[in-house]
Scaffold this motif. Sequence first.
Motif, PDB file in Angstrom:
ATOM      1  N   LYS A 194       0.828  -1.215   0.000  1.00  0.00           N
ATOM      2  CA  LYS A 194       0.000   0.000   0.000  1.00  0.00           C
ATOM      3  C   LYS A 194       0.860   1.262   0.000  1.00  0.00           C
ATOM      4  N   ARG A 195       1.894   1.243   0.867  1.00  0.00           N
ATOM      5  CA  ARG A 195       2.654   2.472   1.074  1.00  0.00           C
ATOM      6  C   ARG A 195       3.444   2.875  -0.175  1.00  0.00           C
ATOM      7  N   ASN A 196       3.924   1.901  -0.914  1.00  0.00           N
ATOM      8  CA  ASN A 196       4.688   2.278  -2.116  1.00  0.00           C
ATOM      9  C   ASN A 196       3.782   2.976  -3.128  1.00  0.00           C
ATOM     10  N   GLN A 197       2.500   2.588  -3.147  1.00  0.00           N
ATOM     11  CA  GLN A 197       1.567   3.256  -4.065  1.00  0.00           C
ATOM     12  C   GLN A 197       1.304   4.683  -3.599  1.00  0.00           C
ATOM     13  N   GLU A 198       1.139   4.849  -2.305  1.00  0.00           N
ATOM     14  CA  GLU A 198       0.919   6.198  -1.772  1.00  0.00           C
ATOM     15  C   GLU A 198       2.100   7.110  -2.085  1.00  0.00           C
ATOM     16  N   LEU A 199       3.288   6.535  -1.999  1.00  0.00           N
ATOM     17  CA  LEU A 199       4.496   7.340  -2.235  1.00  0.00           C
ATOM     18  C   LEU A 199       4.886   7.374  -3.711  1.00  0.00           C
ATOM     19  N   GLY A 200       4.193   6.585  -4.521  1.00  0.00           N
ATOM     20  CA  GLY A 200       4.502   6.546  -5.946  1.00  0.00           C
ATOM     21  C   GLY A 200       5.856   5.931  -6.262  1.00  0.00           C
ATOM     22  N   LEU A 201       6.222   4.908  -5.483  1.00  0.00           N
ATOM     23  CA  LEU A 201       7.533   4.281  -5.657  1.00  0.00           C
ATOM     24  C   LEU A 201       7.369   2.835  -6.124  1.00  0.00           C
ATOM     25  N   PRO A 202       8.290   2.349  -6.964  1.00  0.00           N
ATOM     26  CA  PRO A 202       8.172   0.977  -7.464  1.00  0.00           C
ATOM     27  C   PRO A 202       8.340  -0.058  -6.351  1.00  0.00           C
ATOM     28  N   GLY A 203       7.507  -1.110  -6.407  1.00  0.00           N
ATOM     29  CA  GLY A 203       7.475  -2.096  -5.331  1.00  0.00           C
ATOM     30  C   GLY A 203       8.238  -3.375  -5.634  1.00  0.00           C
ATOM     31  N   ILE A 204       8.668  -4.037  -4.557  1.00  0.00           N
ATOM     32  CA  ILE A 204       9.308  -5.364  -4.634  1.00  0.00           C
ATOM     33  C   ILE A 204       8.301  -6.359  -4.073  1.00  0.00           C
ATOM     34  N   PRO A 205       7.786  -7.265  -4.914  1.00  0.00           N
ATOM     35  CA  PRO A 205       6.771  -8.187  -4.402  1.00  0.00           C
ATOM     36  C   PRO A 205       7.361  -9.213  -3.433  1.00  0.00           C
ATOM     37  N   SER A 206       6.511  -9.697  -2.554  1.00  0.00           N
ATOM     38  CA  SER A 206       6.948 -10.703  -1.574  1.00  0.00           C
ATOM     39  C   SER A 206       7.484 -11.966  -2.247  1.00  0.00           C
ATOM     40  N   ILE A 207       6.879 -12.351  -3.374  1.00  0.00           N
ATOM     41  CA  ILE A 207       7.298 -13.590  -4.053  1.00  0.00           C
ATOM     42  C   ILE A 207       8.746 -13.541  -4.524  1.00  0.00           C
TER      43      ILE A 207
END
Length: 425
Positions: A194-207
């Motif tokens: 959620k937080r990466n979307q709020e900050l507009g930053l690319p995410g690293i998935p758990s998988i």
Amino acid sequence: MTKVLHNVQMVNEQGELQTVNIAMADGKITAIGQNVNVAGAEMIEGNGLVVAPGFVDVHTHLREPGFEHKETIATGSASAAKGGFTTICAMPNTKPVPDSVENMQLINGLIKESAVIRVLPYGSLTKDISGEVRTSIEELKAHGAVAFSDDGVGIQLAATMYEQMKDAAQHDVVVVAHCEDNSLIYDGVMHEGKRNQELGLPGIPSICESVQIARDVLLAEAAGARYHVCHVSTKESVRAVRDAKAAGIRVTAEVCPHHLLLEEMDIPSDDANWKMNPPLRGADDKDSLHAAMMDGTIDCIATDHAPHTVEEKCCGMVGAPFGIVGFETAFPLLYTQFVETGKWTLKQLIDWMSVKAAQIFDLPYGTLEVGSSADMILIDLQKEQTIDAEGFVSKGRNTPFNGWVAKGWPVLTIFEGNIVYQEAE
Ligand SMILES: NC(=O)N[C@@H](CC(=O)O)C(=O)O
Ligand SMILES: [Zn+2]
């Protein structure tokens, strides 16, 4: 010369505090007991403080050789001593990498020259930790490699991991893995949630982490290898380790203080002092890590001390290197948040930071017993202090815990019978 550490409180097997004196000579503990006194011995006054075995950190980055602007063996080991550690294992992402006998000897020489505590170097699993050409486990072990890892990157090819695991099994050394599937990173800088979307930053998935652990435990089973998972951060990773243990696979796992203390929603802004690998995950992940400590799925705590410069960490997460420092804040933070609150016992915390870590690698450290190395620390459980990164002994200032108030500070560190850190009066 015999020394006696006088009037200290040792945590016994039942978890109770017992007032003792500890005598030491020639770097070893020679006696522990209420009435231990040695005529003519040098006295170290313990003032009724808690004594613990020197902590053992199996996951640290000292940056020397190659990145001395971030940390050196001298500053990193002094920082560890201040945090109560007397044995630390140094990861191989240095320049050069400990991937040959020559490089191993170079690193052993640097450690001998400047470490103030015991520093045990890892050997790398592949040349230049590039995942391609396998190193000689036999040779590197013979030159002091405590275990084998390519920490900083995951081993992408199953066959490379499998071949090294078979060699490691043959030489009875542990394969230690930073699990990260490069095809699933997506240039992320923080947890994909959620937080990466709020900050507009690319995410690293758990998988990105969990699928490689799942692969590796099956490889370890087939190879008959001892396999240790670095910095477990997700609930799926926990499940993979738990299932593997239940199946009798020889797997162990560590967790970092920050993954137990923080979660993605705590990240205040696009601040690189909150960027580390693996990233801070979700609240449910954090909860599963705590549950995994309780049921023994996770074996020990390791800091993943990863210093970087202020300049590298100045300007947002994209472009900044992953990593935060950890030696000087690990115990007080965990003590304050989890022991003072009654979630853990003092004995559990001490064991996770000492003997449990040592056992994974068959290291004869992390215990207070007659005959063992005289590695011990005094902790002032009442002392409360605000964390100030500017005051770190480490060259690194990169911590998300700056300004936190914590209790339970190591105030004296003895390594092989000699005082290597003492809090200024
Ligand atoms: N943990 C990190 O975020 N960084 C480590 C590498 C590693 O342990 O993965 C580093 O060397 O900086
Ligand atoms: Zn790592």
